[in-house]
Write a protein that holds these residues in place. Sequence first.
Motif, PDB file in Angstrom:
ATOM      1  N   MET A  81     -13.820  -9.447 -17.560  1.00  0.00           N
ATOM      2  CA  MET A  81     -12.907  -8.700 -16.689  1.00  0.00           C
ATOM      3  C   MET A  81     -12.885  -7.237 -17.096  1.00  0.00           C
ATOM      4  O   MET A  81     -12.782  -6.904 -18.281  1.00  0.00           O
ATOM      5  CB  MET A  81     -11.500  -9.287 -16.755  1.00  0.00           C
ATOM      6  N   PRO A  93     -10.380 -21.016 -12.633  1.00  0.00           N
ATOM      7  CA  PRO A  93      -9.878 -21.438 -13.955  1.00  0.00           C
ATOM      8  C   PRO A  93     -10.889 -21.304 -15.094  1.00  0.00           C
ATOM      9  O   PRO A  93     -10.532 -20.880 -16.186  1.00  0.00           O
ATOM     10  CB  PRO A  93      -9.487 -22.903 -13.732  1.00  0.00           C
ATOM     11  N   THR A 105       0.442  -9.265 -19.199  1.00  0.00           N
ATOM     12  CA  THR A 105      -0.438 -10.374 -18.780  1.00  0.00           C
ATOM     13  C   THR A 105      -0.646 -11.435 -19.856  1.00  0.00           C
ATOM     14  O   THR A 105      -1.063 -12.556 -19.544  1.00  0.00           O
ATOM     15  CB  THR A 105      -1.841  -9.832 -18.396  1.00  0.00           C
ATOM     16  N   THR A 165      -8.408 -15.714 -10.011  1.00  0.00           N
ATOM     17  CA  THR A 165      -9.651 -15.965 -10.746  1.00  0.00           C
ATOM     18  C   THR A 165      -9.835 -17.472 -10.978  1.00  0.00           C
ATOM     19  O   THR A 165      -8.882 -18.155 -11.370  1.00  0.00           O
ATOM     20  CB  THR A 165      -9.621 -15.230 -12.111  1.00  0.00           C
ATOM     21  N   ILE A 217     -12.012 -15.140 -19.915  1.00  0.00           N
ATOM     22  CA  ILE A 217     -11.312 -13.851 -20.035  1.00  0.00           C
ATOM     23  C   ILE A 217     -10.343 -13.877 -21.209  1.00  0.00           C
ATOM     24  O   ILE A 217     -10.212 -12.891 -21.946  1.00  0.00           O
ATOM     25  CB  ILE A 217     -10.587 -13.508 -18.708  1.00  0.00           C
ATOM     26  N   ILE A 218      -9.682 -15.018 -21.416  1.00  0.00           N
ATOM     27  CA  ILE A 218      -8.773 -15.130 -22.572  1.00  0.00           C
ATOM     28  C   ILE A 218      -9.568 -14.982 -23.868  1.00  0.00           C
ATOM     29  O   ILE A 218      -9.136 -14.329 -24.821  1.00  0.00           O
ATOM     30  CB  ILE A 218      -8.016 -16.479 -22.541  1.00  0.00           C
ATOM     31  N   VAL A 252     -13.626  -9.261 -11.911  1.00  0.00           N
ATOM     32  CA  VAL A 252     -14.116 -10.327 -12.780  1.00  0.00           C
ATOM     33  C   VAL A 252     -15.590 -10.515 -12.426  1.00  0.00           C
ATOM     34  O   VAL A 252     -15.940 -10.684 -11.248  1.00  0.00           O
ATOM     35  CB  VAL A 252     -13.337 -11.641 -12.574  1.00  0.00           C
ATOM     36  N   SER A 294     -11.127 -17.838 -16.071  1.00  0.00           N
ATOM     37  CA  SER A 294      -9.875 -17.420 -16.721  1.00  0.00           C
ATOM     38  C   SER A 294      -9.928 -17.709 -18.217  1.00  0.00           C
ATOM     39  O   SER A 294      -9.493 -16.902 -19.046  1.00  0.00           O
ATOM     40  CB  SER A 294      -8.673 -18.139 -16.108  1.00  0.00           C
ATOM     41  N   VAL A 332      -2.950 -11.244 -22.059  1.00  0.00           N
ATOM     42  CA  VAL A 332      -4.377 -11.224 -22.401  1.00  0.00           C
ATOM     43  C   VAL A 332      -4.675  -9.950 -23.200  1.00  0.00           C
ATOM     44  O   VAL A 332      -4.194  -8.871 -22.856  1.00  0.00           O
ATOM     45  CB  VAL A 332      -5.258 -11.241 -21.127  1.00  0.00           C
ATOM     46  N   ARG A 344      -2.598  -8.292 -12.328  1.00  0.00           N
ATOM     47  CA  ARG A 344      -1.957  -9.614 -12.220  1.00  0.00           C
ATOM     48  C   ARG A 344      -2.541 -10.416 -11.061  1.00  0.00           C
ATOM     49  O   ARG A 344      -2.846 -11.606 -11.187  1.00  0.00           O
ATOM     50  CB  ARG A 344      -0.442  -9.433 -11.982  1.00  0.00           C
ATOM     51  N   LEU A 381      -6.016 -11.742 -11.783  1.00  0.00           N
ATOM     52  CA  LEU A 381      -5.935 -12.880 -12.716  1.00  0.00           C
ATOM     53  C   LEU A 381      -5.459 -14.150 -11.999  1.00  0.00           C
ATOM     54  O   LEU A 381      -5.936 -15.243 -12.281  1.00  0.00           O
ATOM     55  CB  LEU A 381      -4.987 -12.546 -13.872  1.00  0.00           C
ATOM     56  N   GLU A 382      -4.533 -13.981 -11.053  1.00  0.00           N
ATOM     57  CA  GLU A 382      -3.982 -15.141 -10.334  1.00  0.00           C
ATOM     58  C   GLU A 382      -5.016 -15.845  -9.468  1.00  0.00           C
ATOM     59  O   GLU A 382      -4.938 -17.061  -9.252  1.00  0.00           O
ATOM     60  CB  GLU A 382      -2.803 -14.682  -9.452  1.00  0.00           C
TER      61      GLU A 382
END
Length: 341
Positions: A151, A269, A300, A267, A275-276, A164, A272, A302, A261, A264-265
Amino acid sequence: MNLATDMGIDLGTASVLVHLRGKGIVLHEPSVVAIEQQTKQVLAVGEAAQQMLGRTPGNIIATRPLREGVIADFDITEVMLRHFIGKVCDRRRLLRPRVIVCIPAATTTVEQKAVVEAVMRAGVRDAFLIEEPRAAALGAGLDIFQPSGHMVIDIGGGTTDVAVISLGETVVTESVRVGGDKFDEAIARYIKKEFNLLIGERTAEALKIEVGTAFKNNRHKEMEIRGRDMVSGLPRSFMAHTEHVLEAVQEPLESVVECVRHVLEVTPPELSGDIIDHGIVLTGGGAMIDGLDKLITAETGVNVYLADDPIGSVAIGTGIALEQLEKINHTLISPRRASNQ
């Protein structure tokens, strides 16, 4: 073909960076052109024109031909591009270069065509367009060609692009027309409203850089600024503090955070999770406001970190894209594809 003439251009609202193949970034100048109003004669381009902003007599205007990441004045943009390309090519001018130009992620087909046409008319052999966040990711050193999510938040002068990226292409992207310029405007507006002092955009920008912050209690500085008193009409100085700037930029900051935000919502799973693991990379001149990484991390959950060269990331990425042209050519916008759309 002389590969040395291949170049990448970060055509930004605030500044233009040119990356020459084999040489790196060879030009970094403001996106400003000074013009004589009656004759329409171009008097200065780039750094020389920037010095004139807010200081010109009535017959001369110093203008930015790009607004919020798109071309606002086609003819002046062409003049500016021709000047910068000629400056970089120098004696190789007869060898018309291949060029990759960056554009904001959410530009329309009409806006894309305008950029391609302006670049082609400035004297290049072939032009391609690449989205800024993708170029920024390449320039920040991310391996975007792997099946893994990365991201990027690219904050330029006129726009913020959040994307992303996986397998070399953009999976989710969103763009808001908020950038460094909006921060400067918000600061100038706040100083005017709260302290009856009119300041110019260069003073507002200096205030943002020297004492500003995006995160409460991250720094405490002060700076003397000068402007015109709205009551007396006379020049006046004022001591501005970090807290003033933080309060001033709340609205544009919220727009940036809301954009992050939302991306991210929506993206997928699996990405996601990537990204973490990898964190979020911040690029662009607007990303350098103090504490912005901490603010987005707090909002966020993150980890966010600033690229090694935030301002140069997009331009460096265009150079890498030129080297990887065969791999990504089908995902770029070219003059032929642009004309067919």
